[in-house]
Structure formats: C-alpha cells, structure tokens
Design a protein around this motif. Sequence first.
Motif, PDB file in Angstrom:
ATOM      1  N   VAL A  22     -81.403  51.221 -19.825  1.00  0.00           N
ATOM      2  CA  VAL A  22     -82.205  50.417 -18.916  1.00  0.00           C
ATOM      3  C   VAL A  22     -81.301  49.560 -18.023  1.00  0.00           C
ATOM      4  O   VAL A  22     -81.497  49.463 -16.814  1.00  0.00           O
ATOM      5  N   SER A  23     -80.287  48.938 -18.613  1.00  0.00           N
ATOM      6  CA  SER A  23     -79.457  47.999 -17.841  1.00  0.00           C
ATOM      7  C   SER A  23     -78.558  48.710 -16.841  1.00  0.00           C
ATOM      8  O   SER A  23     -78.030  48.076 -15.936  1.00  0.00           O
ATOM      9  N   LEU A  80     -85.335  42.585 -19.034  1.00  0.00           N
ATOM     10  CA  LEU A  80     -84.155  42.952 -19.820  1.00  0.00           C
ATOM     11  C   LEU A  80     -83.687  41.774 -20.680  1.00  0.00           C
ATOM     12  O   LEU A  80     -83.309  41.963 -21.830  1.00  0.00           O
ATOM     13  N   ALA A 116     -85.737  41.701 -23.737  1.00  0.00           N
ATOM     14  CA  ALA A 116     -85.367  42.767 -24.682  1.00  0.00           C
ATOM     15  C   ALA A 116     -84.048  42.448 -25.389  1.00  0.00           C
ATOM     16  O   ALA A 116     -83.931  42.627 -26.607  1.00  0.00           O
ATOM     17  N   LEU A 117     -83.056  41.967 -24.640  1.00  0.00           N
ATOM     18  CA  LEU A 117     -81.752  41.664 -25.241  1.00  0.00           C
ATOM     19  C   LEU A 117     -81.830  40.463 -26.169  1.00  0.00           C
ATOM     20  O   LEU A 117     -81.301  40.496 -27.292  1.00  0.00           O
ATOM     21  N   THR A 125     -83.676  41.424 -29.262  1.00  0.00           N
ATOM     22  CA  THR A 125     -82.822  42.194 -30.176  1.00  0.00           C
ATOM     23  C   THR A 125     -81.894  41.265 -30.938  1.00  0.00           C
ATOM     24  O   THR A 125     -81.711  41.409 -32.153  1.00  0.00           O
ATOM     25  N   PHE A 156     -78.929  48.662 -29.135  1.00  0.00           N
ATOM     26  CA  PHE A 156     -78.270  48.345 -27.868  1.00  0.00           C
ATOM     27  C   PHE A 156     -77.966  49.607 -27.060  1.00  0.00           C
ATOM     28  O   PHE A 156     -78.007  49.570 -25.833  1.00  0.00           O
ATOM     29  N   ARG A 169     -74.124  43.635 -26.485  1.00  0.00           N
ATOM     30  CA  ARG A 169     -73.831  44.428 -27.679  1.00  0.00           C
ATOM     31  C   ARG A 169     -72.447  44.089 -28.224  1.00  0.00           C
ATOM     32  O   ARG A 169     -72.282  43.820 -29.417  1.00  0.00           O
ATOM     33  N   THR A 191     -76.059  45.033 -20.997  1.00  0.00           N
ATOM     34  CA  THR A 191     -76.412  45.341 -22.387  1.00  0.00           C
ATOM     35  C   THR A 191     -75.157  45.591 -23.217  1.00  0.00           C
ATOM     36  O   THR A 191     -75.066  45.127 -24.358  1.00  0.00           O
ATOM     37  N   LEU A 242     -81.117  50.300 -25.198  1.00  0.00           N
ATOM     38  CA  LEU A 242     -81.324  49.339 -24.121  1.00  0.00           C
ATOM     39  C   LEU A 242     -80.316  49.522 -22.988  1.00  0.00           C
ATOM     40  O   LEU A 242     -80.594  49.177 -21.834  1.00  0.00           O
ATOM     41  N   ASP A 243     -79.153  50.049 -23.305  1.00  0.00           N
ATOM     42  CA  ASP A 243     -78.118  50.198 -22.283  1.00  0.00           C
ATOM     43  C   ASP A 243     -78.560  51.133 -21.163  1.00  0.00           C
ATOM     44  O   ASP A 243     -78.177  50.963 -20.010  1.00  0.00           O
TER      45      ASP A 243
END
Length: 192
Positions: free
Chosen positions: A188-189, A142, A145-146, A149, A182, A76, A72, A185-186
């Motif tokens: 999660v990653s 993921l 999601a990325l 985004t 981001f 980002r 992520t 989300l980070d």
Amino acid sequence: MAVTGDAQALPEAQDGRQDGLDHLGLALLGTSAASGPAVLGDAYGDVGADQSEVENRLAAWVRTRPRGTTPTAAVRDGVLSALAQGDPTLGLSKEADAFWHIVDESSSLRARTREIAERSEAALAAALAEEAAPGDPLPRLLAGALAGTFRAVVAEIRRKLAAGEEIEAVRAEVTAAAGRMFAALDRVSEDL
C-alpha cells in the motif's frame, strides 16, 4: 516517586478509593505511542525516554528513513529493531505485567494510553502527508494501519506474557508475525 502494584503502598485517591491510581498523572505514566509500557516512574527517566520521543517515534522512523525506503518499511524496521533490542517501551519483560495491571485498574491511566496512541498516529499521519498530494486521504489511512499494527504488536506481547509464555518465544513469534503484516502493508505504501 516509584509506584508498585501494592495497593497498600499507594496514597489514597481524592475520591477516597485506596488504589490512588486515578490521580497519578502523566509524570507517572510512560507508554509507547502505541500503548506499550515505557516506565512507571518520574518523567520516563528509568528508560531514558521522554513523552515527545515516545509519541513521535513512528513519525521519526518515517522522516529519517533512507532514500528509496517506503514508509511502511521504515516503521517495520523500527519495530523489528525495537523487538530485537528488547526496547522497554514494547513491554517485552516480566515486569510489564505488573505495569499493565496498574494501568488496567485506573480509568485515567487507560485513557492516557489511548491519548498517547492517538497523538502518535496523528504525528505519523502528518509525516506521511508531507510526501503526499494535498488533500490525499492515504496518509491518514496508512497511519491508522501502521499505528494499529504497532499497537497490535504491543498487545500481542502483553497477551502472550500474561499467559506465561517465555520472553524469547514471544519475541520470535511476534517478530515473524509483524514482519508478515508489514510486508502486506508495504504494498500500500508504495503508492504514497
């Protein structure tokens, strides 16, 4: 062959419509993997991008990230760098509105932008899967999601510029919002 928003300058489509957009094809549609404009001209040449680069950009950011950087964070950093540099594939220009008008008027060009976005997401999922246990669904989730985004960043740029907002104000606001998204989300990653 360059294309303008002037329907009178476009050739007649095979179905007799005057807009001529549905038959333009891939060579005339350049978009980011997340559906942002790169160029409307032959083979992405105006911005030095090719289809493979555009479709694989998110995956490349993940594969080439520095050791210890989460996937992520890599995406980002790529998005924030593209925003800062005014990457034309994000559509952060006044000319992008004309591009999107042409795309919006053509069902085949709209479908092409979706196809490019789907390929980008699939490439990202494959890159993430290289680091995960076999059968783990997290890479695909993921990637969605990325990539989502990224598409939302491009859509927000498009919406704000169409509303008449200034480029630098749009850049600042979208950069801040993307950074916040981001960051969420980070977390999660880190599990990948």
